[in-house]
Design a protein around this motif. Structure first.
Motif, PDB file in Angstrom:
ATOM      1  N   LYS A  25     -50.809 -69.757 -34.446  1.00  0.00           N
ATOM      2  CA  LYS A  25     -51.146 -69.478 -33.050  1.00  0.00           C
ATOM      3  C   LYS A  25     -50.717 -70.593 -32.116  1.00  0.00           C
ATOM      4  O   LYS A  25     -50.819 -70.458 -30.891  1.00  0.00           O
ATOM      5  N   ASN A  26     -50.221 -71.691 -32.688  1.00  0.00           N
ATOM      6  CA  ASN A  26     -49.873 -72.873 -31.900  1.00  0.00           C
ATOM      7  C   ASN A  26     -48.639 -73.555 -32.482  1.00  0.00           C
ATOM      8  O   ASN A  26     -48.238 -73.287 -33.615  1.00  0.00           O
ATOM      9  N   TYR A  27     -48.087 -74.448 -31.690  1.00  0.00           N
ATOM     10  CA  TYR A  27     -47.138 -75.431 -32.194  1.00  0.00           C
ATOM     11  C   TYR A  27     -47.838 -76.783 -32.275  1.00  0.00           C
ATOM     12  O   TYR A  27     -48.598 -77.163 -31.376  1.00  0.00           O
ATOM     13  N   VAL A  28     -47.579 -77.493 -33.363  1.00  0.00           N
ATOM     14  CA  VAL A  28     -47.916 -78.909 -33.461  1.00  0.00           C
ATOM     15  C   VAL A  28     -46.603 -79.674 -33.448  1.00  0.00           C
ATOM     16  O   VAL A  28     -45.656 -79.309 -34.163  1.00  0.00           O
ATOM     17  N   LEU A  29     -46.522 -80.712 -32.627  1.00  0.00           N
ATOM     18  CA  LEU A  29     -45.311 -81.516 -32.533  1.00  0.00           C
ATOM     19  C   LEU A  29     -45.484 -82.827 -33.273  1.00  0.00           C
ATOM     20  O   LEU A  29     -46.561 -83.437 -33.230  1.00  0.00           O
TER      21      LEU A  29
END
Length: 300
Positions: free
Chosen positions: A54-58
């Motif tokens: 559900k998200n991007y982690v950078l």
């Protein structure tokens, strides 16, 4: 195409942002093998997106607001997700100034090196502010880390686990972090590992770099993402290991032979690496700094 109501940036540069797919949920933007210039707009380090569902982690955020915005626009063509979290691996500005874009657009949580908070404030003018054009650096600002990492931390975003691992001693900088994703055995080593170019060891330690290499070699990974360089395979560490092993060996031999500081860079040249990017710019400084570190070194 505009993302989040923002128009795509237009300024003079000689790079093209294209994400490299590492595995099923990881893409990296791999920077040019050179120092920051007006032409490259600061795109000279690697930063990566991990899709957690559900998200991007950078892992790192790039060098400027504008680069971060363009990277997000490219990733949105693959899948448009919010950026919930950014892990910043160390204090060098080419890796974290782009966080200002994500903080503004998503209020992303910034996790990372304590030295970013310690050494910079809203009035700091880092290397990127001094070297890049006004168009390239516009909108970029100093953003504080929300959570400083002092010990090993396990972070879970959606169903993906991230292990954030402090090296615990000076290596490339005084406060480097590894990030490991167990589900796909991906290790983000940041600037502790580089390939295709000579490293800058101005803030680092030869002994610390070699200790960090030992840490990496004990880990189980399929992909190793360097801070600079295009090789993201299991072999991505080879150049770094060879460079610092030989640098230590040759400088210690020179000390034994009573070669002084004034002549060390003439005596130790590391010519195996002369065809690598930034050799002329960085190698002599690395040798001189290694001499300063190792002149009175006793093996641990």
């Amino acid at each position: 195409m505009a993302i989040l109501g923002l128009s795509t940036s237009v300024f003079a540069h000689d790079y093209k942002l294209e994400p490299k797919k590492i595995n099923d949920n990881t893409w990296c933007f791999l920077g040019k093998l050179e120092a920051p210039t007006k032409n490259n707009g600061g795109f000279m380090s690697n930063h990566c997106y991990v899709n957690t569902g559900k998200n991007y982690v950078l892992i790192d955020a790039g060098a400027t607001y504008e680069l971060a915005k363009q990277a997000y626009e490219k990733m949105s063509e693959i899948k448009k997700l919010p950026v919930s979290t950014i892990i910043l691996t160390h204090e060098h500005d080419d890796h974290w100034l782009g966080a200002s874009f994500y903080k503004k657009e998503f209020n992303s949580k910034l996790i990372g090196s304590s030295l970013i908070n310690k050494n910079y404030n809203e009035n700091s003018k880092t290397r990127m502010f001094k070297m890049l054009s006004e168009d390239a650096i516009k909108n970029t600002s100093i953003i504080k880390v929300d959570e400083e990492i002092k010990e090993v931390k396990t972070l879970k975003v959606d169903e993906v686990e991230f292990q954030i691992i402090p090296i615990g001693r000076k290596a490339h900088s005084s406060d480097d972090l590894f990030v490991y994703v167990p589900s796909n055995k991906t290790l983000f080593a940041s600037d502790v590992v580089m390939n295709g170019r000579i490293t800058s060891n101005r803030d680092g330690s030869v002994i610390g770099q070699l200790k960090a290499v030992e840490m990496i070699e004990k880990m189980d990974y399929n992909n190793l993402i360097p801070g600079h360089g295009f090789d993201t395979s299991k072999n991505a560490i080879n150049e770094t290991k060879q460079y610092f092993t030989l640098l230590k060996q040759r400088v210690l031999e020179a000390v034994e032979e009573e070669v002084g500081a004034a002549n060390i860079t003439k005596h130790v040249k590391m010519e195996e690496f002369k065809d690598k990017a930034l050799y002329e710019e960085l190698n002599s400084r690395n040798v001189f700094d290694a001499y300063s570190e190792l002149e009175f070194y006793e093996e641990e």
